[in-house]
Scaffold this motif. Structure first.
Motif, PDB file in Angstrom:
ATOM      1  N   UNK A 297       0.791  -1.219   0.000  1.00  0.00           N
ATOM      2  CA  UNK A 297       0.000   0.000   0.000  1.00  0.00           C
ATOM      3  C   UNK A 297       0.824   1.270   0.000  1.00  0.00           C
ATOM      4  N   UNK A 298       2.023   1.212  -0.618  1.00  0.00           N
ATOM      5  CA  UNK A 298       2.914   2.373  -0.641  1.00  0.00           C
ATOM      6  C   UNK A 298       3.513   2.548  -2.040  1.00  0.00           C
ATOM      7  N   UNK A 299       4.144   3.680  -2.244  1.00  0.00           N
ATOM      8  CA  UNK A 299       4.816   3.941  -3.515  1.00  0.00           C
ATOM      9  C   UNK A 299       6.224   3.344  -3.473  1.00  0.00           C
ATOM     10  N   UNK A 300       6.833   3.244  -4.641  1.00  0.00           N
ATOM     11  CA  UNK A 300       8.218   2.748  -4.677  1.00  0.00           C
ATOM     12  C   UNK A 300       9.142   3.665  -3.899  1.00  0.00           C
ATOM     13  N   UNK A 301       8.906   4.958  -4.022  1.00  0.00           N
ATOM     14  CA  UNK A 301       9.743   5.933  -3.310  1.00  0.00           C
ATOM     15  C   UNK A 301       9.672   5.705  -1.806  1.00  0.00           C
ATOM     16  N   UNK A 302       8.476   5.473  -1.305  1.00  0.00           N
ATOM     17  CA  UNK A 302       8.294   5.224   0.124  1.00  0.00           C
ATOM     18  C   UNK A 302       8.944   3.904   0.530  1.00  0.00           C
ATOM     19  N   UNK A 303       8.849   2.915  -0.351  1.00  0.00           N
ATOM     20  CA  UNK A 303       9.461   1.622  -0.051  1.00  0.00           C
ATOM     21  C   UNK A 303      10.971   1.751   0.079  1.00  0.00           C
ATOM     22  N   UNK A 304      11.577   2.442  -0.893  1.00  0.00           N
ATOM     23  CA  UNK A 304      13.030   2.632  -0.843  1.00  0.00           C
ATOM     24  C   UNK A 304      13.440   3.409   0.399  1.00  0.00           C
ATOM     25  N   UNK A 305      12.660   4.430   0.742  1.00  0.00           N
ATOM     26  CA  UNK A 305      12.996   5.268   1.893  1.00  0.00           C
ATOM     27  C   UNK A 305      12.892   4.487   3.199  1.00  0.00           C
ATOM     28  N   UNK A 306      11.889   3.628   3.290  1.00  0.00           N
ATOM     29  CA  UNK A 306      11.652   2.915   4.551  1.00  0.00           C
ATOM     30  C   UNK A 306      12.424   1.607   4.674  1.00  0.00           C
ATOM     31  N   UNK A 307      12.609   0.905   3.549  1.00  0.00           N
ATOM     32  CA  UNK A 307      13.158  -0.448   3.617  1.00  0.00           C
ATOM     33  C   UNK A 307      14.409  -0.673   2.763  1.00  0.00           C
ATOM     34  N   UNK A 308      14.788   0.288   1.963  1.00  0.00           N
ATOM     35  CA  UNK A 308      15.916   0.083   1.065  1.00  0.00           C
ATOM     36  C   UNK A 308      15.455  -0.561  -0.232  1.00  0.00           C
ATOM     37  N   UNK A 309      16.385  -1.180  -0.949  1.00  0.00           N
ATOM     38  CA  UNK A 309      16.025  -1.795  -2.236  1.00  0.00           C
ATOM     39  C   UNK A 309      15.335  -3.142  -2.028  1.00  0.00           C
TER      40      UNK A 309
END
Length: 202
Positions: A46-58
């Motif tokens: 339920x998030x954007x790729x940008x949010x995923x990278x920011x929160x969890x890395x690649x």
């Protein structure tokens, strides 16, 4: 007059990181590392790729975090089994936990740690190596527990702790593959029970 500057207040993420990681774990569990696309992951989280990278890395870092969550959640039976009072109790709890987790209602069939990256191309090589290390760690923990059992007289003198650990891991991994293929909890518990009938007598 001196003016005290306040540090800017961080903007809230706007999503539940714990729940997002739970959803990522389920996607990896069901589809494996390479089978889980970024679109699959972000959609489930339920998030954007940008949010995923920011929160969890690649993606690779997200997979490691998801595997850690799996280890502490659905696969926590392995650590609990090691605390059982006898080697046979350890083996019984370990295989019973494997059966329950791989046939858990509402979750993908099988085991994230077994099927997550069995066959991987170049893009999944790091994930494959992570899972090999994860499975090796499980085997080593069992081996050390059985070694202690031999020292304590709970297992017969001359018992090979390494062989016992590999035996249990092989049965457990086979249970996971069978579960992914549609075998029921009852059928797999019968397999676990049959495996325990060959356990070394005290």
């Amino acid at each position: 007059m001196e003016i005290t500057r306040r540090a800017p207040v961080g903007r809230p993420r706007g999503f539940d990181a714990d729940e997002a990681l739970e959803q990522a774990m389920l996607v990896f569990w069901e589809r494996g590392y390479e089978g889980a696309s970024l679109t699959d992951l972000t959609s489930a989280m339920g998030i954007t790729r940008k949010s995923m990278y920011a929160a969890f890395g690649n993606k690779e870092e997200l997979f490691r975090k998801a595997l850690e969550r799996y280890t502490q959640g659905p696969a926590a039976y392995a650590a609990r089994a090691l605390e059982q009072p006898s080697a046979r109790d350890v083996a019984t709890a370990f295989l019973a936990g494997s059966v329950r987790t791989t046939t858990r209602p509402g979750c993908p069939a099988g085991c994230l740690g077994v099927q997550g990256s069995l066959a991987a191309g170049d893009s999944g090589r790091a994930a494959q190596e992570t899972l090999i290390a994860w499975r090796d760690d499980g085997r080593i923990r069992l081996r050390d527990r059985f070694r202690r059992a031999v020292d304590e007289g709970d297992l017969p003198e001359g018992t090979d702790p390494e062989l016992l650990a590999r035996y249990l891991m092989t049965v457990s991994n086979g249970i996971a593959v069978q579960a992914a293929g549609g075998a029921t909890r009852s059928e797999l518990q019968q397999v676990a029970d049959a495996a325990l009938r060959t356990w070394p007598p005290v």
